[in-house]
Scaffold this motif. Structure first.
Motif, short mmCIF file in Angstrom:
data_model
loop_
_atom_site.label_atom_id
_atom_site.label_comp_id
_atom_site.label_asym_id
_atom_site.label_seq_id
_atom_site.Cartn_x
_atom_site.Cartn_y
_atom_site.Cartn_z
N GLU A 1 -4.72 101.05 29.61
CA GLU A 1 -3.54 101.91 29.58
C GLU A 1 -3.58 102.83 28.37
N GLU A 2 -4.02 102.30 27.24
CA GLU A 2 -4.16 103.14 26.04
C GLU A 2 -5.20 104.22 26.26
N ARG B 1 -11.52 109.68 33.72
CA ARG B 1 -10.17 109.22 34.05
C ARG B 1 -10.17 108.46 35.37
N GLU C 1 -10.25 106.82 22.37
CA GLU C 1 -9.98 106.61 23.81
C GLU C 1 -11.22 106.14 24.55
N GLU D 1 -3.94 106.96 28.70
CA GLU D 1 -2.95 107.84 28.08
C GLU D 1 -3.60 108.83 27.12
N ALA D 2 -4.67 108.38 26.44
CA ALA D 2 -5.29 109.22 25.41
C ALA D 2 -6.39 110.13 25.93
#
Length: 410
Positions: free
Chosen positions: A321-322, A335, A297, A325-326
């Motif tokens: 987006e990956e 974040r 991530e 999400e991770a």
């Protein structure tokens, strides 16, 4: 003894110190400039400057050579280092604080382990609660370590220097998040000299990378490239066996720097190299101070940020987006920054002739969450980044998802 007498650093990095005019006169009388003296002492010029401004004292093992070069006895040197203290009167009473505690008379391996653990605890608090929750404590920790320097036995000097370097580089990152770039430079300089004293090329290269981000945030891509190339020179030297994680992280940073400098081809090559190197990263061998760079991530988060710099909106959206999400839920500051990059990439992908397209609404949702997290963690930098993004939402003001954002983050 008050903070002014110990030459402590304060949050913001400003030294409360006494200029050692006698030491300066002795150096000049011996025929040395700061640069030439630093060279024969095998330290950075900034280290000599900190000795002379009273921010730091030479470590015990350095003092015999220092006295010899200045043609002084050890007693005469000690007098030059401390003579001015008697002339200092604190301007106000100093209340007890963690940084004002007496330095331990004996520093042993177990005690040093506790200080190392404490620095790592502050690092984890920063990840989970933001720099605002821990900045002052991290600076106090740095002062405690500086106070210990004279009491560290010779077998522990190298380890101590690296513990000091880790605490200083953490303070530099926290200062960057507070947009206090002057303090960040001072903390990074201390981390750099500590890495040199501790003979850790990996930490040395990493701190040069931290310093490059000060230039990146100011839009000075060429200056960032210059520092990062020096860092890569260290990281790629096979004699030093620097962790692949450090090399990968530096390659991602130089990708950003090249993109900011307008050399997108070099930026893309550096980003590809960062990904290739990341595949070789063994999580058990990642240094403590780079512990955040041990999961997919994180490489995706930094890849997405670099792709934004390179102007590849669709690819950046996919990577970010990956990453979003991770990312573990407790990595709140990362974040927030990732969501700002994602909103930027989504706006890059939005087409001006389709004002009802999904991208602006998705970007508004990402920016709104980023703003809330930035406020929650007290990240002045991320709050500023959201505000700078707002004008790009103006063409979409009439969309229901956009209006609350423009009102929330004025």
């Amino acid at each position: 003894m008050g903070a002014a007498e110990r030459g402590h650093l304060m949050p913001g990095g400003h030294p409360m110190a006494v200029r050692r005019t006698g030491l300066i006169r002795a150096r000049k009388a011996a025929g040395f400039t700061q640069e030439s003296f630093a060279e024969v002492m095998h330290v950075d010029r900034s280290t000599v400057a900190r000795w002379e401004t009273g921010v730091r004292e030479p470590l015990p093992y350095q003092r015999p050579k220092l006295a010899r070069l200045l043609k002084l006895t050890m007693d005469e040197l000690d007098e030059l280092l401390h003579a001015e203290r008697s002339n200092v009167a604190p301007t106000q009473p100093v209340s007890p604080s963690p940084s004002a505690l007496p330095a331990p008379r004996v520093v042993h391996a177990g005690l040093l382990t506790q200080y190392e653990t404490l620095t790592d605890t502050y690092r984890q608090i920063d990840y989970q609660a933001g720099s605002g929750a821990v900045y002052q404590e991290a600076v106090a920790q740095l002062n405690r370590l500086l106070d210990m320097a004279d009491n560290v036995p010779s077998p522990l000097y190298q380890r101590f220097a690296l513990a000091l370097g880790d605490a200083a580089q953490l303070a530099a990152w926290l200062a960057i998040d507070h947009q206090d770039y002057g303090a960040a430079r001072r903390y990074a300089s201390l981390a750099l000299s500590s890495a040199q004293e501790g003979e850790d090329p990996g930490l040395h290269a990493y701190v040069l990378g931290i310093m490059s981000y000060i230039h990146l945030h100011a839009g000075r891509g060429p200056d960032a490239v210059r520092l990062l190339l020096a860092a890569l020179h260290l990281a790629t030297n096979p004699r030093f066996a620097v962790s692949a994680a450090v090399h990968s992280w530096l390659s991602e940073a130089i990708g950003e720097a090249y993109a900011l400098s307008g050399d997108h081809q070099a930026g893309a090559r550096a980003l590809a190299e960062a990904e290739r190197l990341f595949d070789r990263v063994n999580p058990t061998e990642v240094p403590t101070w780079l512990a955040f760079y041990n999961g997919t991530e994180h490489i995706m988060r930094l890849k997405g940020r670099c792709l934004v710099r390179l102007g590849d909106g669709p690819a950046a959206v996919t990577a970010l987006e990956e990453a979003a999400e991770a990312l573990p839920a407790h990595y709140v500051r990362e974040r927030s920054g990732t969501l700002i990059d994602l909103a930027t990439a989504q706006l890059m992908s939005a087409r001006g002739d389709e004002p009802r397209s999904a991208e602006p609404e998705a970007a508004a949702a990402a920016a709104s969450e980023a703003w809330e997290l930035a406020v929650q963690t007290g990240s002045g930098r991320n709050q500023r980044r959201v505000r700078e993004l707002l004008p790009r939402f103006e063409p979409y003001r009439r969309l229901a998802a956009v209006r609350p954002l423009l009102e929330m983050a004025p």
